[in-house]
Design an enzyme around this catalytic site. Structure first.
Site, PDB file in Angstrom:
ATOM      1  N   ALA A  63       0.973  -1.450  -0.117  1.00  0.00           N
ATOM      2  CA  ALA A  63       0.239  -0.188   0.222  1.00  0.00           C
ATOM      3  C   ALA A  63       0.789   1.229   0.364  1.00  0.00           C
ATOM      4  CB  ALA A  63      -0.688  -0.059   1.051  1.00  0.00           C
ATOM      5  N   GLY A 108       0.515  -4.754   1.175  1.00  0.00           N
ATOM      6  CA  GLY A 108      -0.202  -4.871   0.088  1.00  0.00           C
ATOM      7  C   GLY A 108       0.073  -6.066  -0.891  1.00  0.00           C
ATOM      8  N   GLU A 111      -0.345  -9.254   0.499  1.00  0.00           N
ATOM      9  CA  GLU A 111      -1.629  -9.593  -0.509  1.00  0.00           C
ATOM     10  C   GLU A 111      -2.654  -9.517  -0.557  1.00  0.00           C
ATOM     11  OE1 GLU A 111      -1.848  -6.604   3.026  1.00  0.00           O
ATOM     12  OE2 GLU A 111      -2.435  -7.597   4.654  1.00  0.00           O
ATOM     13  N   GLU A 131       4.281  -4.916   7.813  1.00  0.00           N
ATOM     14  CA  GLU A 131       3.777  -3.782   8.188  1.00  0.00           C
ATOM     15  C   GLU A 131       4.010  -3.189   9.328  1.00  0.00           C
ATOM     16  OE1 GLU A 131       2.455  -5.911   6.447  1.00  0.00           O
ATOM     17  OE2 GLU A 131       0.655  -5.307   4.647  1.00  0.00           O
TER      18      GLU A 131
HETATM   19  N1  DAK Z   1       4.640   2.964  -0.990  1.00  0.00           N
HETATM   20  C1  DAK Z   1       4.787   4.624  -1.631  1.00  0.00           C
HETATM   21  N2  DAK Z   1       5.486   4.424  -2.633  1.00  0.00           N
HETATM   22  C2  DAK Z   1       6.247   3.247  -2.750  1.00  0.00           C
HETATM   23  C3  DAK Z   1       6.212   2.305  -2.157  1.00  0.00           C
HETATM   24  C4  DAK Z   1       5.529   2.548  -0.763  1.00  0.00           C
HETATM   25  N3  DAK Z   1       4.560   1.005  -0.681  1.00  0.00           N
HETATM   26  N4  DAK Z   1       7.375   0.730  -2.559  1.00  0.00           N
HETATM   27  C5  DAK Z   1       8.322   1.951  -3.027  1.00  0.00           C
HETATM   28  N5  DAK Z   1       7.591   3.266  -3.565  1.00  0.00           N
HETATM   29  C6  DAK Z   1       8.162   4.024  -4.410  1.00  0.00           C
HETATM   30  C7  DAK Z   1       9.588   4.527  -3.700  1.00  0.00           C
HETATM   31  O1  DAK Z   1       8.845   5.323  -2.499  1.00  0.00           O
HETATM   32  C8  DAK Z   1      10.946   5.441  -4.835  1.00  0.00           C
HETATM   33  O2  DAK Z   1       9.433   6.519  -4.985  1.00  0.00           O
HETATM   34  P1  DAK Z   1      10.430   7.665  -4.831  1.00  0.00           P
HETATM   35  O3  DAK Z   1      11.738   7.947  -4.158  1.00  0.00           O
HETATM   36  O4  DAK Z   1      11.364   7.115  -6.645  1.00  0.00           O
HETATM   37  O5  DAK Z   1       9.232   8.722  -5.503  1.00  0.00           O
HETATM   38  C9  DAK Z   1      10.171   4.281  -5.525  1.00  0.00           C
HETATM   39  O6  DAK Z   1       9.133   3.484  -5.613  1.00  0.00           O
HETATM   40  C10 DAK Z   1      11.208   3.535  -5.520  1.00  0.00           C
HETATM   41  O7  DAK Z   1      12.043   2.607  -4.551  1.00  0.00           O
HETATM   42  P2  DAK Z   1      13.184   2.716  -3.989  1.00  0.00           P
HETATM   43  O8  DAK Z   1      14.175   3.640  -4.214  1.00  0.00           O
HETATM   44  O9  DAK Z   1      12.689   3.097  -2.419  1.00  0.00           O
HETATM   45  O10 DAK Z   1      13.295   1.369  -4.503  1.00  0.00           O
HETATM   46  P3  DAK Z   1      15.065   0.397  -3.911  1.00  0.00           P
HETATM   47  O11 DAK Z   1      15.330  -0.466  -4.952  1.00  0.00           O
HETATM   48  O12 DAK Z   1      15.725   1.338  -2.951  1.00  0.00           O
HETATM   49  O13 DAK Z   1      13.354   0.268  -2.311  1.00  0.00           O
HETATM   50  C11 DAK Z   1      11.996  -1.924  -1.509  1.00  0.00           C
HETATM   51  C12 DAK Z   1      12.722  -0.758  -3.297  1.00  0.00           C
HETATM   52  C13 DAK Z   1      10.280  -2.279  -1.943  1.00  0.00           C
HETATM   53  C14 DAK Z   1      12.642  -3.052  -0.094  1.00  0.00           C
HETATM   54  C15 DAK Z   1      11.673   0.153  -1.295  1.00  0.00           C
HETATM   55  O14 DAK Z   1      11.111   0.842  -1.825  1.00  0.00           O
HETATM   56  C16 DAK Z   1      10.706  -0.129   0.306  1.00  0.00           C
HETATM   57  O15 DAK Z   1      10.754  -0.654   1.329  1.00  0.00           O
HETATM   58  N6  DAK Z   1       9.279   0.023   0.416  1.00  0.00           N
HETATM   59  C17 DAK Z   1       8.433  -0.451   0.835  1.00  0.00           C
HETATM   60  C18 DAK Z   1       7.861  -1.569   1.033  1.00  0.00           C
HETATM   61  C19 DAK Z   1       6.157  -1.676   1.839  1.00  0.00           C
HETATM   62  O16 DAK Z   1       7.152  -1.487   3.367  1.00  0.00           O
HETATM   63  N7  DAK Z   1       5.661  -2.251   1.660  1.00  0.00           N
HETATM   64  C20 DAK Z   1       4.516  -2.097   2.766  1.00  0.00           C
HETATM   65  C21 DAK Z   1       3.343  -1.298   2.516  1.00  0.00           C
HETATM   66  S1  DAK Z   1       3.358  -0.999   3.429  1.00  0.00           S
HETATM   67  C22 DAK Z   1      -4.168  -1.406   6.506  1.00  0.00           C
HETATM   68  C23 DAK Z   1      -4.462  -0.915   4.516  1.00  0.00           C
HETATM   69  C24 DAK Z   1      -3.392  -1.624   4.204  1.00  0.00           C
HETATM   70  C25 DAK Z   1      -2.403  -2.209   4.771  1.00  0.00           C
HETATM   71  C26 DAK Z   1      -2.179  -2.551   6.067  1.00  0.00           C
HETATM   72  C27 DAK Z   1      -3.194  -1.545   6.827  1.00  0.00           C
HETATM   73  N8  DAK Z   1      -5.066  -0.844   6.702  1.00  0.00           N
HETATM   74  C28 DAK Z   1      -6.337   0.057   6.662  1.00  0.00           C
HETATM   75  C29 DAK Z   1      -4.909  -1.071   8.662  1.00  0.00           C
HETATM   76  C30 DAK Z   1      -1.104  -2.203   3.679  1.00  0.00           C
HETATM   77  C31 DAK Z   1      -0.053  -2.020   4.126  1.00  0.00           C
HETATM   78  C32 DAK Z   1       1.517  -1.803   3.608  1.00  0.00           C
HETATM   79  O17 DAK Z   1       1.545  -2.184   2.170  1.00  0.00           O
END
Ligand code: DAK
Length: 258
Positions: A63, A108, A111, A131
């Site tokens: 997400a 997400g 998921e 998360e």
């Molecule tokens: N959200 C927004 N932008 C994201 C993103 C994300 N999840 N993942 C990557 N990006 C963006 C980065 O910000 C970057 O944007 P710019 O800086 O270029 O503008 C671009 O994608 C490239 O990412 P990186 O520069 O970071 O690329 P790397 O190769 O260095 O790293 C990575 C890739 C996937 C390891 C890293 O980007 C990363 O750790 N991303 C976050 C992954 C993550 O933590 N995903 C889980 C998100 S939490 C709920 C509803 C839904 C959810 C929870 C609760 N409720 C309502 C209760 C769901 C939650 C989630 O999914």
């Protein structure tokens, strides 16, 4: 649609989440478009759906963290419901859905893959539920579907530690059915979808419904679900065609979904 691409290849639909510069992260707009794209699928003409992400690096990196960062409790719940509704729609879509996981499937993204019937992955795929490290729980069904897919112990480890699971381990855990070199992933997804599409669509859909409806019931109730769906396949053109062909020792005509 800006963030969703949809292609129809004969009986197979290919839906690509296309927000490559954010690694296909799911913001509200992507979820709205994904919902509309699923609604627009012609279920008479489509026998299997493949969902993948644009680019070579990511299926869906979760997400959108930027969008979620300032949400209130009520907005967080509403965002979770939006995601849950569309993922449940995918899970209960009458036709089988294959996730072709081409890289990161985080939060997400993991998921979303779990809402699909079958997951296959590229060698560079990485699964995780990060998360808890972001101060939240998975909100799009992760706590429920991950445990049902790989078992409670390993699911809890993934949820509590936020640890990453690479493709070979995902295969070992049964999180994915197969792993392929990245350049072969879509070809293999199409092959798998083609095998599904070659079978009688009414029967395939009944199998999906029987597993989906029966899995959470006690065995006696679940077998009643199966009996009803089994019965519903009779008197269909495809059933008559296939069984008559077997009896007459010849190949059946192609199935017509009737
Ligand atoms: N959200 C927004 N932008 C994201 C993103 C994300 N999840 N993942 C990557 N990006 C963006 C980065 O910000 C970057 O944007 P710019 O800086 O270029 O503008 C671009 O994608 C490239 O990412 P990186 O520069 O970071 O690329 P790397 O190769 O260095 O790293 C990575 C890739 C996937 C390891 C890293 O980007 C990363 O750790 N991303 C976050 C992954 C993550 O933590 N995903 C889980 C998100 S939490 C709920 C509803 C839904 C959810 C929870 C609760 N409720 C309502 C209760 C769901 C939650 C989630 O999914």
């Amino acid at each position: 649609m800006g963030y969703i691409k949809y292609e129809q290849k004969e009986f197979i639909g290919v839906l690509t989440i296309d927000r490559e510069k954010a690694l296909n992260a799911l913001n509200s707009e992507v979820l709205t478009e994904l919902n509309a794209a699923i609604d627009a699928i012609d279920l008479d003409a489509t026998r299997c759906l493949i969902i993948t992400g644009a680019g070579e690096k990511s299926f869906v990196a979760g997400a959108d963290i930027g969008e979620m960062s300032g949400l209130t409790k009520a907005e967080g719940e509403a965002f979770g419901k939006k995601g849950n509704d569309v993922f449940r729609k995918i899970e209960t879509l009458p036709i089988p859905v294959i996730a072709a996981v081409n890289g990161f499937a985080l939060g997400g993204g993991c998921e979303l893959s779990l809402a699909c019937d079958i997951r296959i992955a590229s060698e560079n795929a990485v699964f995780a539920q990060p998360e808890a490290g972001l101060g939240i729980t998975p909100g799009f069904g992760g706590t429920q579907r991950l445990a049902r897919t790989i078992g409670i112990g390993k699911a809890k480890e993934m949820l509590y530690t936020c640890g990453r699971v690479k493709a070979p381990e995902a295969l070992q855990l049964g999180l994915v059915n197969a792993v392929y070199p990245a350049e072969q992933l879509m070809e293999e997804a199409m092959k798998l979808a083609g095998k599904i599409a070659a079978n009688a669509p009414i029967a395939v859909r009944a199998c999906k419904k029987a597993v989906g409806d029966g899995i959470h019931l006690d065995m006696d109730s679940a077998l009643v679900v199966e009996e009803k769906l089994f019965g519903s396949c009779f008197e269909t053109e495809d059933q008559r065609n296939a069984m008559t062909a077997f009896v007459e020792k010849r190949k059946p005509e192609p199935f017509v979904n009737k």
